[in-house]
Design a protein around this motif. Sequence first.
Motif, PDB file in Angstrom:
ATOM      1  N   PRO A  69       0.823  -1.219   0.000  1.00 42.69           N
ATOM      2  CA  PRO A  69       0.000   0.000   0.000  1.00 42.69           C
ATOM      3  C   PRO A  69       0.856   1.269   0.000  1.00 42.69           C
ATOM      4  N   ASP A  70       0.296   2.332  -0.558  1.00 43.28           N
ATOM      5  CA  ASP A  70       0.955   3.634  -0.487  1.00 43.28           C
ATOM      6  C   ASP A  70       0.522   4.322   0.802  1.00 43.28           C
ATOM      7  N   PHE A  71       1.299   4.115   1.841  1.00 42.66           N
ATOM      8  CA  PHE A  71       0.961   4.678   3.149  1.00 42.66           C
ATOM      9  C   PHE A  71       1.093   6.196   3.183  1.00 42.66           C
ATOM     10  N   PHE A  72       1.721   6.775   2.175  1.00 46.18           N
ATOM     11  CA  PHE A  72       1.939   8.218   2.176  1.00 46.18           C
ATOM     12  C   PHE A  72       0.860   8.987   1.414  1.00 46.18           C
ATOM     13  N   GLU A  73       0.016   8.281   0.669  1.00 46.85           N
ATOM     14  CA  GLU A  73      -0.977   9.017  -0.128  1.00 46.85           C
ATOM     15  C   GLU A  73      -1.849   9.886   0.772  1.00 46.85           C
ATOM     16  N   PRO A  74      -2.235  11.080   0.328  1.00 48.23           N
ATOM     17  CA  PRO A  74      -1.991  11.673  -1.003  1.00 48.23           C
ATOM     18  C   PRO A  74      -0.660  12.419  -1.107  1.00 48.23           C
ATOM     19  N   ASP A  75       0.181  12.338  -0.076  1.00 45.63           N
ATOM     20  CA  ASP A  75       1.468  13.034  -0.117  1.00 45.63           C
ATOM     21  C   ASP A  75       2.493  12.245  -0.915  1.00 45.63           C
ATOM     22  N   ALA A  76       3.596  12.890  -1.228  1.00 40.51           N
ATOM     23  CA  ALA A  76       4.691  12.246  -1.955  1.00 40.51           C
ATOM     24  C   ALA A  76       5.661  11.596  -0.975  1.00 40.51           C
ATOM     25  N   PRO A  77       6.404  10.570  -1.416  1.00 43.37           N
ATOM     26  CA  PRO A  77       7.448   9.996  -0.556  1.00 43.37           C
ATOM     27  C   PRO A  77       8.602  10.985  -0.403  1.00 43.37           C
ATOM     28  N   PHE A  78       9.554  10.627   0.433  1.00 41.98           N
ATOM     29  CA  PHE A  78      10.725  11.483   0.640  1.00 41.98           C
ATOM     30  C   PHE A  78      11.646  11.379  -0.574  1.00 41.98           C
ATOM     31  N   ASP A  79      12.248  12.497  -0.943  1.00 39.22           N
ATOM     32  CA  ASP A  79      13.129  12.552  -2.108  1.00 39.22           C
ATOM     33  C   ASP A  79      14.444  11.834  -1.799  1.00 39.22           C
ATOM     34  N   ILE A  80      14.714  10.755  -2.535  1.00 34.83           N
ATOM     35  CA  ILE A  80      15.913   9.952  -2.267  1.00 34.83           C
ATOM     36  C   ILE A  80      17.191  10.756  -2.516  1.00 34.83           C
ATOM     37  N   ALA A  81      17.097  11.814  -3.335  1.00 33.59           N
ATOM     38  CA  ALA A  81      18.263  12.655  -3.596  1.00 33.59           C
ATOM     39  C   ALA A  81      18.686  13.442  -2.357  1.00 33.59           C
ATOM     40  N   LYS A  82      17.789  13.537  -1.379  1.00 35.50           N
ATOM     41  CA  LYS A  82      18.083  14.262  -0.140  1.00 35.50           C
ATOM     42  C   LYS A  82      18.517  13.333   0.993  1.00 35.50           C
ATOM     43  N   PHE A  83      18.828  12.079   0.651  1.00 35.02           N
ATOM     44  CA  PHE A  83      19.208  11.118   1.688  1.00 35.02           C
ATOM     45  C   PHE A  83      20.533  10.453   1.328  1.00 35.02           C
ATOM     46  N   PRO A  84      21.450  10.316   2.301  1.00 35.90           N
ATOM     47  CA  PRO A  84      21.317  10.868   3.655  1.00 35.90           C
ATOM     48  C   PRO A  84      21.399  12.391   3.641  1.00 35.90           C
ATOM     49  N   PRO A  85      20.671  13.045   4.568  1.00 34.89           N
ATOM     50  CA  PRO A  85      20.634  14.508   4.574  1.00 34.89           C
ATOM     51  C   PRO A  85      22.006  15.101   4.878  1.00 34.89           C
ATOM     52  N   LYS A  86      22.394  16.102   4.084  1.00 37.84           N
ATOM     53  CA  LYS A  86      23.724  16.695   4.230  1.00 37.84           C
ATOM     54  C   LYS A  86      23.675  18.105   4.818  1.00 37.84           C
TER      55      LYS A  86
END
Length: 244
Positions: A69-86
């Motif tokens: 399931p999409d547990f985040f709907e209707p929001d978007a998932p976290f941007d993988i480009a921002k992980f790990p956070p710098k």
Amino acid sequence: MLLYPPVLSDYQPKGAIKPFADFQKVYVTGPATSDNAIVCIFDIFGFFPQTQQGADIVASTLNTTVYMPDFFEPDAPFDIAKFPPKTDQQKGDLQAFFGSTANPSAAITKLKTFGESLKANGSKRVGVYGMCWGGKVAVSSGGESTPFDAVAILHPAMLSVDDASKLTVPLGMYVSGDEPVDEYEKIVDVVSKKPFSDKCDAKNYSNMFHGWGAARADLKNEENLKEFEDVYSRLVSFFKSTLV
């Protein structure tokens, strides 16, 4: 010996995303109907080919329908480009995401309701596995009055022996070198005293990083590919022994 499809670095998911139960978007893979069912809780990056490939492996090897399931709907998932956070901004964004879209307590309620829906629709036994954030949600849903018959966690976030102590069903636990080994060992000890301890399974992939079995998996890396294959083989064996 369990045989499953080869793991590919360039992968096209076999399932489809469709409405199911209370969710508008659920990745469903495997047979159209099966006696049992398995729920997969993705990591904070949402639907990803590596995560879907793992679900496809579980579904095809066990001939069991897997639901993600999409547990985040209707929001978007976290941007993988921002992980790990710098940066401080990225760290703040991640913290805010866990406090809102990925709030574990809200997801636990949704997960339990989803499991109950599967049972109401005829599934005899239902398993659940989660990765990263999803591992916390999965293990927290395996206590008293759980609709699930087995719980597994891959490189889980917020690993806690308190969650494991409340389990009333078998646990499969597969951690990386980034998770706290002392907490892992405490959990191994706690579940070893449970009446279902012979059904539990655990392995510390100390040579792996947080995310190696889901969206952050680099399947072009030989060692990551090998351990990705290994952990899904163990996951399949765990569910085979607890659900079949």
